[in-house]
Write a protein that holds these residues in place. Structure first.
Motif, PDB file in Angstrom:
ATOM      1  N   TYR A  72       0.583  -1.417  -0.205  1.00  0.00           N
ATOM      2  CA  TYR A  72       0.176   0.009   0.146  1.00  0.00           C
ATOM      3  C   TYR A  72       1.166   1.349   0.174  1.00  0.00           C
ATOM      4  CZ  TYR A  72      -3.702   3.204   1.657  1.00  0.00           C
ATOM      5  OH  TYR A  72      -4.634   4.875   1.222  1.00  0.00           O
ATOM      6  N   ASP A  73       0.865   2.039  -1.324  1.00  0.00           N
ATOM      7  CA  ASP A  73       1.763   2.830  -1.197  1.00  0.00           C
ATOM      8  C   ASP A  73       1.110   3.975  -2.245  1.00  0.00           C
ATOM      9  OD1 ASP A  73       3.364   5.385  -1.620  1.00  0.00           O
ATOM     10  OD2 ASP A  73       5.360   3.977  -1.928  1.00  0.00           O
ATOM     11  N   PRO A  74       0.159   4.600  -2.206  1.00  0.00           N
ATOM     12  CA  PRO A  74      -0.412   5.904  -2.950  1.00  0.00           C
ATOM     13  C   PRO A  74      -0.285   6.139  -3.788  1.00  0.00           C
ATOM     14  CG  PRO A  74      -2.075   5.360  -0.846  1.00  0.00           C
ATOM     15  CD  PRO A  74      -0.424   4.919   0.022  1.00  0.00           C
ATOM     16  N   GLU A  75       1.479   7.171  -3.549  1.00  0.00           N
ATOM     17  CA  GLU A  75       2.027   7.658  -4.070  1.00  0.00           C
ATOM     18  C   GLU A  75       3.119   6.699  -5.267  1.00  0.00           C
ATOM     19  OE1 GLU A  75       1.658  10.951  -3.953  1.00  0.00           O
ATOM     20  OE2 GLU A  75       0.405  10.478  -2.312  1.00  0.00           O
ATOM     21  N   THR A  76       3.672   5.954  -5.627  1.00  0.00           N
ATOM     22  CA  THR A  76       4.559   5.445  -6.200  1.00  0.00           C
ATOM     23  C   THR A  76       3.617   4.391  -6.911  1.00  0.00           C
ATOM     24  OG1 THR A  76       5.084   3.857  -4.314  1.00  0.00           O
ATOM     25  CG2 THR A  76       6.246   5.831  -4.657  1.00  0.00           C
ATOM     26  N   ARG A  77       1.825   3.554  -6.148  1.00  0.00           N
ATOM     27  CA  ARG A  77       2.001   2.180  -6.378  1.00  0.00           C
ATOM     28  C   ARG A  77       0.393   2.503  -6.471  1.00  0.00           C
ATOM     29  NH1 ARG A  77       3.655  -3.037  -4.793  1.00  0.00           N
ATOM     30  NH2 ARG A  77       2.636  -4.115  -7.276  1.00  0.00           N
ATOM     31  N   PRO A  78       0.079   3.787  -7.464  1.00  0.00           N
ATOM     32  CA  PRO A  78      -1.189   3.653  -7.015  1.00  0.00           C
ATOM     33  C   PRO A  78      -2.953   3.380  -7.602  1.00  0.00           C
ATOM     34  CG  PRO A  78      -1.001   4.959  -9.030  1.00  0.00           C
ATOM     35  CD  PRO A  78       0.442   4.224  -8.190  1.00  0.00           C
ATOM     36  N   GLY A  79      -2.583   1.551  -8.277  1.00  0.00           N
ATOM     37  CA  GLY A  79      -3.041   1.042  -8.835  1.00  0.00           C
ATOM     38  C   GLY A  79      -3.176   0.123  -7.649  1.00  0.00           C
ATOM     39  N   VAL A  80      -2.644  -0.313  -7.224  1.00  0.00           N
ATOM     40  CA  VAL A  80      -2.616  -1.438  -6.296  1.00  0.00           C
ATOM     41  C   VAL A  80      -3.461  -0.758  -4.800  1.00  0.00           C
ATOM     42  CG1 VAL A  80      -1.358  -2.764  -4.986  1.00  0.00           C
ATOM     43  CG2 VAL A  80      -0.445  -3.607  -7.140  1.00  0.00           C
ATOM     44  N   SER A  81      -2.375   0.053  -5.113  1.00  0.00           N
ATOM     45  CA  SER A  81      -3.016   1.269  -3.489  1.00  0.00           C
ATOM     46  C   SER A  81      -4.445   0.950  -3.701  1.00  0.00           C
ATOM     47  CB  SER A  81      -2.709   1.779  -2.860  1.00  0.00           C
ATOM     48  OG  SER A  81      -1.353   1.740  -2.790  1.00  0.00           O
ATOM     49  N   ASN A  82      -4.751   1.347  -4.626  1.00  0.00           N
ATOM     50  CA  ASN A  82      -6.795   1.840  -5.267  1.00  0.00           C
ATOM     51  C   ASN A  82      -7.277  -0.057  -4.765  1.00  0.00           C
ATOM     52  OD1 ASN A  82      -9.128   2.898  -5.727  1.00  0.00           O
ATOM     53  ND2 ASN A  82      -9.135   1.814  -7.963  1.00  0.00           N
ATOM     54  N   LEU A  83      -6.704  -0.737  -5.026  1.00  0.00           N
ATOM     55  CA  LEU A  83      -6.809  -1.875  -4.671  1.00  0.00           C
ATOM     56  C   LEU A  83      -7.360  -2.648  -3.610  1.00  0.00           C
ATOM     57  CD1 LEU A  83      -6.125  -4.298  -7.748  1.00  0.00           C
ATOM     58  CD2 LEU A  83      -7.984  -3.136  -8.396  1.00  0.00           C
ATOM     59  N   VAL A  84      -6.454  -2.034  -3.080  1.00  0.00           N
ATOM     60  CA  VAL A  84      -6.192  -2.410  -1.493  1.00  0.00           C
ATOM     61  C   VAL A  84      -7.055  -1.611  -0.850  1.00  0.00           C
ATOM     62  CG1 VAL A  84      -4.936  -2.377   0.562  1.00  0.00           C
ATOM     63  CG2 VAL A  84      -3.968  -3.021  -1.136  1.00  0.00           C
ATOM     64  N   SER A  85      -7.142  -0.479  -0.964  1.00  0.00           N
ATOM     65  CA  SER A  85      -8.344   0.649  -0.739  1.00  0.00           C
ATOM     66  C   SER A  85      -9.634  -0.609   0.143  1.00  0.00           C
ATOM     67  CB  SER A  85      -8.469   1.756  -1.079  1.00  0.00           C
ATOM     68  OG  SER A  85      -6.564   2.741  -1.016  1.00  0.00           O
ATOM     69  N   ILE A  86      -9.897  -0.147  -2.123  1.00  0.00           N
ATOM     70  CA  ILE A  86     -11.621  -1.119  -1.780  1.00  0.00           C
ATOM     71  C   ILE A  86     -12.007  -2.318  -1.402  1.00  0.00           C
ATOM     72  CG2 ILE A  86     -12.740  -2.602  -3.957  1.00  0.00           C
ATOM     73  CD1 ILE A  86     -11.370  -0.088  -6.069  1.00  0.00           C
ATOM     74  N   HIS A  87     -10.353  -3.125  -1.570  1.00  0.00           N
ATOM     75  CA  HIS A  87     -11.056  -4.144  -1.032  1.00  0.00           C
ATOM     76  C   HIS A  87     -11.189  -3.884   0.815  1.00  0.00           C
ATOM     77  CE1 HIS A  87      -9.236  -7.923   0.328  1.00  0.00           C
ATOM     78  NE2 HIS A  87      -9.832  -8.465   0.683  1.00  0.00           N
TER      79      HIS A  87
END
Length: 363
Positions: free
Chosen positions: A267-282
């Motif tokens: 989870y790193d919205p700045e450098t990995r926004p796509g994966v972090s978005n999935l984590v937030s949704i999950h």
């Protein structure tokens, strides 16, 4: 009034629990604790049809929980606001009913709140005119919606220009004390606060100054461009999950979600926004904290993790989807709920406008 509208804060859970309101920078931020506040809540959502996942997690879940936290709660489908942009009349009518069905399916209960269609309560427009006569044009020119939308279109209607005054009228008409909004709508609520003060100074104390309720929910991003928020108007159809999407559609969209070339789930919205978005949704649909989601995903590559997220989203949305589809088939029931809601709203609005008219000098 965002449509919806409530977002940001710590990575919160999805539980529908009572909320404690904590003063923060002139607003109130909703924390998921168990000390309910008292007052009157008003919020509105445009009739854009069936909401998407971002609407649900960013606003509607909080709307549901607020029903049990306040003495009085009003939710309006704001079709007067909708016509600041061109609308097909038949589609607008259908979108209004679809929004009503969606709100009910998400947990909005007409026995615990007033759910109504804005245009059916004429007091909104009359109060908007009176407040508009207390508002300066320079004040409206600096509001973000006018600057953004008029620049995009290279023009703008008078309705779009005075849109925030109607928003203020929506709120003040019911003497609302709290308004759930997104942080991008706080400036519009400040206009309502200003107009309450201006009216009170001119004509005597009548309106409370409403305060913003900012929820602890993080904004859901587009599945195709995780630097932008999820939006129904996104031309990329795979970017947005509708509450009525089938399980197959949800699975396909999440499998095609933009991530990156690193397989680890972090989870790193700045450098990995796509994966972090999935984590937030999950996190939001499962009720788990972000750190718990990441811990559970340790050793799972992003391809497999997308399947996990899809299963969690499907499980959360499937009962809502089924209820929306059921309600959409019962048009008379939806119309009856909105009609009764409008009657309740008029009962609250009429004496307030009568007092306004008397103070202004109309009778």
């Amino acid at each position: 009034m965002r449509r919806a509208g409530m977002e940001r804060g710590e990575e919160g859970r999805g539980d529908n629990v009572a909320s404690r309101i904590v003063m923060e920078a002139g607003c109130y931020r909703i924390n998921q604790l168990d000390d309910p506040s008292r007052g009157r809540v008003f919020s509105g959502i445009q009739p854009t049809g069936v909401p998407h996942l971002g609407n649900y997690l960013g606003a509607l879940e909080s709307w549901v929980s607020l029903q049990g936290s306040y003495d009085s709660v009003l939710y309006s489908i704001v079709d007067l606001h909708a016509i600041t942009q061109p609308q097909d009349p038949r589609q607008l009518r259908q979108n209004t009913l679809d929004m009503a069905a969606s709100l009910l399916a998400c947990g909005i209960n007409p026995d615990r709140c007033v759910l109504f269609q804005q245009s059916q309560v004429s007091e909104h427009t009359e109060l908007s005119w009176i407040l508009g006569c207390l508002t300066s044009m320079p004040r409206l020119r600096h509001l973000p919606q006018w600057k953004m939308k008029s620049k995009q279109k290279n023009k703008g209607s008078v309705g779009l220009f005075t849109y925030p005054v109607l928003q203020a009228a929506d709120i003040l008409l019911y003497k609302a004390t709290h308004v759930p909004v997104g942080e991008d709508q706080v400036q519009h609520l400040e206009l309502a606060q200003d107009l309450a003060r201006i009216f009170n100074n001119h004509y005597g104390e009548l309106f409370p100054e409403p305060r913003a309720l900012l929820s602890s929910m993080r904004k859901v991003k587009s599945l195709r461009d995780p630097t932008s928020k999820m939006s129904k108007s996104d031309p990329q159809k795979l970017a947005t999950i509708s509450l009525t999407d089938s399980p197959d559609d949800i699975g396909f969209k999440i499998r095609r979600a933009v991530t990156d070339f690193t397989s680890e789930v972090t989870y790193d919205p700045e450098t990995r926004p796509g994966v972090s978005n999935l984590v937030s949704i999950h996190s939001a649909v499962s009720g788990l904290r972000v750190d718990e989601v990441v811990q559970q995903a340790r050793g799972v590559d992003t391809g497999r993790y997308k399947q996990v997220v899809a299963e969690a989203v499907i499980q959360r949305l499937q009962p809502i989807r089924q209820e929306i589809l059921r309600l959409r088939d019962d048009r008379a029931h939806l119309e009856n709920i909105l009609e009764h809601g409008a009657q309740k709203a008029r009962e609250l609005a009429s004496p307030v406008l009568k007092e306004v008219r008397q103070r202004v000098g109309f009778h």
